[in-house]
Design a protein around this motif. Structure first.
Motif, PDB file in Angstrom:
ATOM      1  N   ASN A  14       0.935  -1.357   0.078  1.00  0.00           N
ATOM      2  CA  ASN A  14      -0.141  -0.001  -0.191  1.00  0.00           C
ATOM      3  C   ASN A  14       0.833   1.225   0.010  1.00  0.00           C
ATOM      4  OD1 ASN A  14      -2.351  -1.457   0.031  1.00  0.00           O
ATOM      5  ND2 ASN A  14      -2.522  -1.341   2.294  1.00  0.00           N
ATOM      6  N   ILE A  15       2.235   1.130  -0.085  1.00  0.00           N
ATOM      7  CA  ILE A  15       2.885   2.173  -0.156  1.00  0.00           C
ATOM      8  C   ILE A  15       3.386   2.783  -1.620  1.00  0.00           C
ATOM      9  CG2 ILE A  15       5.373   3.096   0.705  1.00  0.00           C
ATOM     10  CD1 ILE A  15       3.374   2.316   2.792  1.00  0.00           C
ATOM     11  N   LEU A  16       2.876   4.054  -1.804  1.00  0.00           N
ATOM     12  CA  LEU A  16       3.283   4.573  -3.175  1.00  0.00           C
ATOM     13  C   LEU A  16       4.658   4.989  -3.135  1.00  0.00           C
ATOM     14  CD1 LEU A  16       0.174   6.950  -3.971  1.00  0.00           C
ATOM     15  CD2 LEU A  16       0.725   4.564  -4.935  1.00  0.00           C
ATOM     16  N   TYR A  17       5.226   5.407  -1.954  1.00  0.00           N
ATOM     17  CA  TYR A  17       6.620   5.926  -2.234  1.00  0.00           C
ATOM     18  C   TYR A  17       7.432   5.574  -1.229  1.00  0.00           C
ATOM     19  CZ  TYR A  17       3.971   9.635  -4.964  1.00  0.00           C
ATOM     20  OH  TYR A  17       3.375  10.061  -5.956  1.00  0.00           O
ATOM     21  N   ASP A  18       8.618   5.229  -1.297  1.00  0.00           N
ATOM     22  CA  ASP A  18       9.725   4.773  -0.273  1.00  0.00           C
ATOM     23  C   ASP A  18      10.483   5.863   0.378  1.00  0.00           C
ATOM     24  OD1 ASP A  18      11.409   5.265  -2.437  1.00  0.00           O
ATOM     25  OD2 ASP A  18      12.539   3.557  -2.202  1.00  0.00           O
ATOM     26  N   GLU A  19      10.070   7.388   0.173  1.00  0.00           N
ATOM     27  CA  GLU A  19      10.581   8.162   0.966  1.00  0.00           C
ATOM     28  C   GLU A  19      10.037   8.341   2.280  1.00  0.00           C
ATOM     29  OE1 GLU A  19       9.349   8.729  -2.168  1.00  0.00           O
ATOM     30  OE2 GLU A  19      11.157   9.278  -3.257  1.00  0.00           O
ATOM     31  N   ILE A  20      10.819   9.035   3.148  1.00  0.00           N
ATOM     32  CA  ILE A  20      10.116   9.410   4.382  1.00  0.00           C
ATOM     33  C   ILE A  20       8.951  10.325   4.273  1.00  0.00           C
ATOM     34  CG2 ILE A  20      10.493  10.581   6.692  1.00  0.00           C
ATOM     35  CD1 ILE A  20      13.391   9.731   6.453  1.00  0.00           C
ATOM     36  N   PRO A  21       7.961   9.928   4.757  1.00  0.00           N
ATOM     37  CA  PRO A  21       6.646  10.984   4.619  1.00  0.00           C
ATOM     38  C   PRO A  21       6.805  11.871   5.472  1.00  0.00           C
ATOM     39  CG  PRO A  21       6.017   8.844   6.007  1.00  0.00           C
ATOM     40  CD  PRO A  21       7.780   8.853   5.549  1.00  0.00           C
ATOM     41  N   SER A  22       6.392  13.442   4.888  1.00  0.00           N
ATOM     42  CA  SER A  22       6.280  14.374   5.765  1.00  0.00           C
ATOM     43  C   SER A  22       5.106  15.307   5.453  1.00  0.00           C
ATOM     44  CB  SER A  22       7.359  15.371   5.468  1.00  0.00           C
ATOM     45  OG  SER A  22       7.726  15.657   4.340  1.00  0.00           O
ATOM     46  N   HIS A  23       4.708  15.313   4.157  1.00  0.00           N
ATOM     47  CA  HIS A  23       3.436  16.058   3.600  1.00  0.00           C
ATOM     48  C   HIS A  23       3.267  17.461   4.365  1.00  0.00           C
ATOM     49  CE1 HIS A  23      -0.503  16.114   1.768  1.00  0.00           C
ATOM     50  NE2 HIS A  23       0.126  15.103   0.991  1.00  0.00           N
ATOM     51  N   SER A  24       4.343  17.913   4.587  1.00  0.00           N
ATOM     52  CA  SER A  24       4.210  19.598   5.053  1.00  0.00           C
ATOM     53  C   SER A  24       5.363  20.337   4.573  1.00  0.00           C
ATOM     54  CB  SER A  24       4.124  19.325   6.748  1.00  0.00           C
ATOM     55  OG  SER A  24       4.392  20.677   7.290  1.00  0.00           O
ATOM     56  N   VAL A  25       5.058  21.665   4.118  1.00  0.00           N
ATOM     57  CA  VAL A  25       5.942  22.302   3.675  1.00  0.00           C
ATOM     58  C   VAL A  25       7.260  22.692   4.783  1.00  0.00           C
ATOM     59  CG1 VAL A  25       6.768  24.485   2.632  1.00  0.00           C
ATOM     60  CG2 VAL A  25       4.783  23.203   1.792  1.00  0.00           C
ATOM     61  N   LEU A  26       6.359  23.239   5.918  1.00  0.00           N
ATOM     62  CA  LEU A  26       7.311  23.594   7.122  1.00  0.00           C
ATOM     63  C   LEU A  26       7.834  22.386   7.760  1.00  0.00           C
ATOM     64  CD1 LEU A  26       4.980  26.107   9.112  1.00  0.00           C
ATOM     65  CD2 LEU A  26       7.203  26.550   8.153  1.00  0.00           C
ATOM     66  N   ILE A  27       7.246  21.366   8.353  1.00  0.00           N
ATOM     67  CA  ILE A  27       7.972  20.146   8.728  1.00  0.00           C
ATOM     68  C   ILE A  27       8.735  19.464   7.789  1.00  0.00           C
ATOM     69  CG2 ILE A  27       7.483  17.861   9.733  1.00  0.00           C
ATOM     70  CD1 ILE A  27       6.716  20.065  11.352  1.00  0.00           C
ATOM     71  N   GLY A  28       8.515  19.414   6.353  1.00  0.00           N
ATOM     72  CA  GLY A  28       9.276  18.712   5.347  1.00  0.00           C
ATOM     73  C   GLY A  28      10.831  19.370   5.226  1.00  0.00           C
ATOM     74  N   ILE A  29      10.887  20.736   5.295  1.00  0.00           N
ATOM     75  CA  ILE A  29      12.035  21.433   5.036  1.00  0.00           C
ATOM     76  C   ILE A  29      13.062  20.986   6.454  1.00  0.00           C
ATOM     77  CG2 ILE A  29      11.501  23.694   6.273  1.00  0.00           C
ATOM     78  CD1 ILE A  29      13.518  23.133   3.109  1.00  0.00           C
ATOM     79  N   GLY A  30      12.303  21.076   7.715  1.00  0.00           N
ATOM     80  CA  GLY A  30      13.054  20.757   8.670  1.00  0.00           C
ATOM     81  C   GLY A  30      13.565  19.326   8.604  1.00  0.00           C
ATOM     82  N   MET A  31      12.884  18.444   8.036  1.00  0.00           N
ATOM     83  CA  MET A  31      13.038  17.018   8.014  1.00  0.00           C
ATOM     84  C   MET A  31      14.227  16.844   6.968  1.00  0.00           C
ATOM     85  SD  MET A  31      12.750  14.232   5.915  1.00  0.00           S
ATOM     86  CE  MET A  31      10.967  14.572   5.079  1.00  0.00           C
ATOM     87  N   MET A  32      14.292  17.520   6.159  1.00  0.00           N
ATOM     88  CA  MET A  32      15.057  17.346   5.054  1.00  0.00           C
ATOM     89  C   MET A  32      16.481  18.312   5.195  1.00  0.00           C
ATOM     90  SD  MET A  32      12.729  17.824   1.366  1.00  0.00           S
ATOM     91  CE  MET A  32      11.499  16.799   0.992  1.00  0.00           C
ATOM     92  N   ASN A  33      16.239  19.225   5.868  1.00  0.00           N
ATOM     93  CA  ASN A  33      17.465  20.118   5.902  1.00  0.00           C
ATOM     94  C   ASN A  33      17.833  20.700   7.272  1.00  0.00           C
ATOM     95  OD1 ASN A  33      16.251  20.935   2.769  1.00  0.00           O
ATOM     96  ND2 ASN A  33      18.508  20.196   2.819  1.00  0.00           N
ATOM     97  N   GLY A  34      17.282  20.277   8.011  1.00  0.00           N
ATOM     98  CA  GLY A  34      17.501  20.478   9.487  1.00  0.00           C
ATOM     99  C   GLY A  34      16.956  21.878  10.295  1.00  0.00           C
ATOM    100  N   ILE A  35      17.404  22.125  11.405  1.00  0.00           N
ATOM    101  CA  ILE A  35      16.534  23.080  12.166  1.00  0.00           C
ATOM    102  C   ILE A  35      16.880  24.509  11.761  1.00  0.00           C
ATOM    103  CG2 ILE A  35      18.514  23.335  13.854  1.00  0.00           C
ATOM    104  CD1 ILE A  35      16.425  23.351  16.061  1.00  0.00           C
ATOM    105  N   PHE A  36      18.075  24.638  11.051  1.00  0.00           N
ATOM    106  CA  PHE A  36      18.196  26.022  10.813  1.00  0.00           C
ATOM    107  C   PHE A  36      17.406  26.397   9.425  1.00  0.00           C
ATOM    108  CE2 PHE A  36      22.130  25.098  12.816  1.00  0.00           C
ATOM    109  CZ  PHE A  36      22.194  25.964  13.889  1.00  0.00           C
ATOM    110  N   ALA A  37      17.095  25.600   8.534  1.00  0.00           N
ATOM    111  CA  ALA A  37      16.172  25.492   7.249  1.00  0.00           C
ATOM    112  C   ALA A  37      14.790  25.736   7.854  1.00  0.00           C
ATOM    113  CB  ALA A  37      16.495  24.409   6.407  1.00  0.00           C
ATOM    114  N   LEU A  38      14.495  24.991   8.946  1.00  0.00           N
ATOM    115  CA  LEU A  38      13.079  25.141   9.483  1.00  0.00           C
ATOM    116  C   LEU A  38      12.708  26.497  10.160  1.00  0.00           C
ATOM    117  CD1 LEU A  38      10.388  23.902  10.564  1.00  0.00           C
ATOM    118  CD2 LEU A  38      11.608  22.814  12.403  1.00  0.00           C
ATOM    119  N   PHE A  39      13.934  26.960  10.872  1.00  0.00           N
ATOM    120  CA  PHE A  39      13.798  28.345  11.563  1.00  0.00           C
ATOM    121  C   PHE A  39      13.579  29.259  10.317  1.00  0.00           C
ATOM    122  CE2 PHE A  39      15.946  32.327  13.123  1.00  0.00           C
ATOM    123  CZ  PHE A  39      14.994  32.516  13.972  1.00  0.00           C
ATOM    124  N   THR A  40      14.387  29.123   9.337  1.00  0.00           N
ATOM    125  CA  THR A  40      14.238  30.228   8.221  1.00  0.00           C
ATOM    126  C   THR A  40      12.954  30.172   7.498  1.00  0.00           C
ATOM    127  OG1 THR A  40      16.688  29.835   7.854  1.00  0.00           O
ATOM    128  CG2 THR A  40      15.379  30.917   6.120  1.00  0.00           C
TER     129      THR A  40
END
Length: 419
Positions: free
Chosen positions: A303-329
């Protein structure tokens, strides 16, 4: 006339896509090719708001480059992640140069957006695997068309009471199964009506109206849940309500419907400094299993369409992908837009419904939509809110200062003429 045609074709062109490292539209190719022409029109030293956006976007992109190199992510994924924010910035600059001429041009950008949904539909990455064909069509094609059509109507005429249509249509869409889409339309109509009514209300009465509205919304939510649990409403993904521990708690239902966001946050906390990189693979499907646990369901790899880590959020996604400084910006960009919209809504602007609709959709998209949304619809909302804010709090101030200086020199010249 040429400006109107350009805006229609530009937003429509986002539906025509090619594979170039990642997916890119013909409009984005046009943006890259003409970006210098639009950027050179802006005086960044005098235009403080655009200057701040430029600094924040530049900082975000630099952080992305550093973190992607630090974790040695593959080039294609890293380039796709960085390109989203570059194209988002260029999209804003492009629209800003036209809206600065006249805010009424927003209606033609919206028309191009509506035509895009009619002709090309919705991106596949936003579609939920649990949705039926009808619900997928309703949520990802019909709801955006109806939502942006209402905004288009509000941007072109004041004769229609758009908020009444939005309230009625929102309730109908929720019943049909488009919970979030219908809810956004309903909230836009309700808040626009309250804003219009508040012009005749004192602040104390306005607070009472907000309390009554909040109670009414939650009561309506409980009624909807009750009807679903009793089997009287079966449309939409009603199964989520049955699986929820406490369906009468909206947060609990949100966790069921947007479990990817909570999973993405967990992935961020597991690797907060550099993140996992753009579009990272889920190690051992750890986070998909966590998502299944949150949904009170069983993990099934089929039932999995993608094998990437799910996030489905612009804000949370940028933190998950590029860390706390990207999230803060990204949070600074998010807060800055909300600040400008809030200031704008204190005025008696003719485009109140448009601003309310853009603000609500902006907040929802940033919190609960995939990363790619940051380059498509969000720049339209950001550019309009930015130019509206400047109309009331920058351009008017500059005009008053100019008029004051002009009057001073006029009177001085008159005194010298008579002496």
């Amino acid at each position: 006339m040429i400006n109107k045609i350009i805006l229609i074709l530009f937003e429509l062109g986002y539906g025509i896509k090619f594979n170039l490292i990642g997916e890119i539209s013909i409009s984005e190719i046009f943006l890259i090719a003409t970006s210098f022409f639009y950027i050179k029109k802006i005086n960044f030293r005098k235009n403080k708001e655009i200057g701040r956006f430029t600094i924040l976007y530049t900082l975000l992109i630099v952080i992305q480059i550093i973190t992607e190199i630090a974790i040695d992510n593959n080039f294609n994924s890293a380039a796709k992640g960085i390109a989203i924010n570059i194209l988002s910035y260029l999209h804003i600059i492009f629209l800003y140069t036209y809206l600065k001429k006249s805010r009424s041009l927003i209606s033609f950008a919206l028309l191009g957006l509506i035509l895009r949904f009619i002709i090309f539909g919705k991106d596949i990455e936003s579609i939920n695997i649990e949705d039926s064909a009808f619900i997928a069509l309703l949520k990802f094609t019909l709801v955006p068309i109806l939502s942006y059509s209402l905004i288009f109507l509000a941007s072109t005429t004041q004769k229609w009471k758009t908020e009444y249509i939005a309230i009625t249509l929102g309730i109908l869409l929720i019943i049909l199964g488009a919970r979030s889409g219908g809810g956004i339309i309903f909230m836009t109509g309700l808040l626009s009506y309250i804003k219009r009514a508040s012009q005749q209300l004192h602040f104390a009465n306005f607070k009472i109206v907000l309390i009554i509205a909040s109670v009414s919304i939650y009561t309506s939510y409980c009624f909807y849940v009750n009807q679903v649990l009793e089997g009287k409403i079966r449309s939409g993904n009603s199964e989520q309500l049955f699986r929820a521990e406490n369906p009468y708690n909206p947060i609990n239902l949100l966790m069921m419907g947007r479990s990817e966001v909570f999973v993405g946050y967990q992935a961020f906390t597991d690797k907060p400094w550099t993140g996992w990189g753009a579009w990272p693979k889920d190690p051992g499907m750890k986070y998909h299993k966590l998502q299944a646990k949150i949904n009170n369901g069983k993990y099934n790899i089929y039932n999995i369409l993608y094998d990437e880590i799910p996030s489905h959020s612009v804000l949370i996604g940028i933190g998950m992908m590029n860390g706390i400084f990207a999230l803060f910006t990204m949070m600074l960009i998010f807060i800055y837009i909300i600040y400008m919209a809030k200031k704008t809504l204190k005025t008696n602007d003719a485009y109140t419904y448009v601003t309310v609709a853009f603000l609500i959709d902006f907040i929802w998209t940033m919190l609960f939509s995939p990363q790619s949304a940051f380059r498509y619809v969000v720049p339209i909302e950001m550019a309009f809110i930015l130019i509206t804010y400047q109309k009331y709090f920058v351009f008017k101030r500059i005009h008053k200062k100019y008029a004051k200086n002009h009057l001073y020199y006029y009177r001085r010249h008159q005194r010298h003429s008579y002496s």
